[in-house]
Design a protein around this motif. Structure first.
Motif: not given
Length: 515
Positions: A371-384
């Protein structure tokens, strides 16, 4: 820089179905030992059914959440497995957490029932709990036996889906409000399958001396039981008691944090105990000093394996210390099927041989923060290619053989006069002093440099070493920009319940700023 190894896919099996199979195969075998109490696989299976049936009776549905906050016990284990069999997610919470934080986690998880022991019930007696929350007391003086469904009861079958939440593990909160890390049934099953190659199986006897709310514990607890072995639970760690249990129960496997290795190996009677049955020892959760690894290899039978990774998943490294004694300063190489990359502050991959923040991906990745999508997004990195990685917040460097050396937590790195200082480098120098027991270095405000390093040190028993003498000794060996502004001698370093040094508390303890 990227390091990757392939792994085979395997079909999903629900872990509670594996317990049922173990009970059918060898029901009379001991599943769990805790203090003077034991339970066989047949008895455990019956208790799991009664718990799952009681949860269904109380109108909990698949994907609902229950919480457990108690010392480790057979009842704790029964509740965890019973909830899983009913298709529920479990939020295991730390009994040492401040009551306000516990309430916040209960509210975030939306747990419908809290299973708590007497100590936790007392802790929560003066705080306002979520209005819909029900408490069931477990422990010697609890209501648990009365709450269980009758003997012989069985739950309605639930077809567990791989993507369902298995557990919600809350971060320690050492860097802010705890976040609920969602791990799926598929992730737990994948880890159990990998555990076969580490010797877990029907003849494994695993001594667990860390609490059941910790992922450190669960990565040994679940594979041991699911694969038919025996778990020996220690509700409270004590070095002498650990050695006595290991000898008496003929223990073959254990998972410990570094401070526990330090205390066990440092016990004056360590060499008197028969530990010859040990086949595998594991370590994770905090930095494991190379010298301590070497001591464990020399004096403690069985293989020694260090894991580096996060509860959030992403990717993990494995160091088989006995196979690579020249790599004890590293945390090993990524596991099969795990991929790690190093990135700079702008999210770009760094060149080979350079340091960068570690990001990783694997089959063992969290679904996200509950229930914390913003913090989830902060923890993610996407490659090319758009593939998802999890940020670790750790800075590291790969050597030419693919072994990862940890530099430090990104948040703990000290920037002094524009130069990056890694506290771990300074801590390694301090640890070489014969009168130093432990050292932790933090950055504090400095008028001249912005930040400057200060060391908090515990001494060996009987030492009368002066802080000024130690600072002078260390600074002779450190680079100009690394030199310590101060050394503070303390009795103990503050730690989380799982053994991590709480550097935030050390920074707060050093008031003001230095020149």
């Amino acid at each position: 820089m990227s390091v990757k190894s392939p792994s085979p896919d395997s079909p999903f099996v629900d872990l509670t179905a594996m317990i049922r199979q173990r009970a059918a195969e060898h029901g009379a075998r001991t599943a769990i030992v805790c203090d003077a109490e034991t339970v066989t696989f047949a008895a455990l299976e019956a208790l799991i059914d009664r718990c799952a049936a009681a949860l269904q009776r109380d109108e909990l549905s698949p994907e609902d959440v229950i919480a457990i906050c108690a010392a480790s016990s057979i009842q704790y284990a029964t509740v965890f497995f019973g909830a899983l069999r009913a298709g529920l997610a479990v939020a295991p919470l730390s009994p040492s957490t401040h009551p306000d934080s516990l309430v916040a986690m209960l509210d975030n998880s939306r747990a419908q029932i809290l299973f708590a022991d007497d100590a936790v019930c007392q802790l929560l007696s003066n705080v306002a709990l979520p209005p819909a929350l029900r408490i069931v007391k477990i422990g010697a003086a609890g209501q648990y036996d009365a709450w269980l469904a009758p003997v012989g009861a069985a739950p309605a079958p639930v077809e567990i889906q791989p993507e369902w939440a298995f557990n919600i593990i809350y971060s320690s909160g050492t860097t802010g409000a705890p976040k609920g890390i969602v791990q799926s049934h598929a992730m737990r099953y994948a880890y159990t399958q990998r555990s076969v190659e580490r010797g877990y199986g029907p003849d494994a006897i695993t001594l667990i001396a860390t609490p059941l709310y910790s992922n450190t514990t669960l990565v040994s607890f679940f594979p041991t039981l699911a694969l038919g072995g025996t778990v020996v639970l220690m509700p409270k760690f004590d070095a002498r008691q650990y050695l006595e249990l290991a000898q008496r129960e003929h223990v073959t496997h254990t998972m410990l944090v570094p401070v526990q290795y330090q205390r066990i190996l440092g016990h004056p009677d360590f060499d008197r105990y028969d530990l010859s049955r040990f086949r595998a020892k594991f370590c994770t959760s905090a930095p494991f000093a190379a010298g301590l690894k070497a001591d464990a290899l020399r004096r403690w039978p069985g293989k020694l394996t260090e894991f580096y990774g996060m509860t959030e998943g992403g990717a993990s490294c494995e160091l088989c210390a006995d196979e690579f004694p020249d790599k004890l300063h590293t945390v090993g190489r990524p596991l099969n099927g795990h991929e790690m990359r190093l990135i700079d502050a702008d999210g770009r991959e760094v060149a080979a041989g350079e340091a960068g923040e570690i990001v990783g991906r694997s089959p063992a990745m969290m679904t996200g923060y509950y229930r914390q999508p913003e913090k989830t997004a902060q923890a993610e990195w996407y490659d090319s290619d758009g593939r998802r990685f999890i940020r670790t917040g750790d800075v590291g460097r790969f050597d030419e053989h693919g072994f990862l050396t940890l530099m430090d937590r990104k948040k703990d790195m000290i920037i002094s006069g524009g130069f990056n200082i890694y506290p771990s480098d300074l801590e390694q120098v301090l640890a070489r002093h014969p009168e130093v027991f432990e050292a932790a270095v933090v950055g504090v405000p400095s008028q001249r440099w912005g930040e400057t390093p200060v060391a908090f040190v515990t001494l060996q028993p009987g030492s009368t070493l002066d802080a000024g003498q130690l600072a002078a000794w260390a600074n002779e060996q450190l680079g100009k920009m690394q030199r310590l502004a101060d050394v503070v001698i303390v009795d103990t370093l503050p730690r989380s319940p799982i053994g991590k040094v709480l550097k935030r508390e050390l920074r707060e303890r050093f008031s003001g700023e230095v020149a």
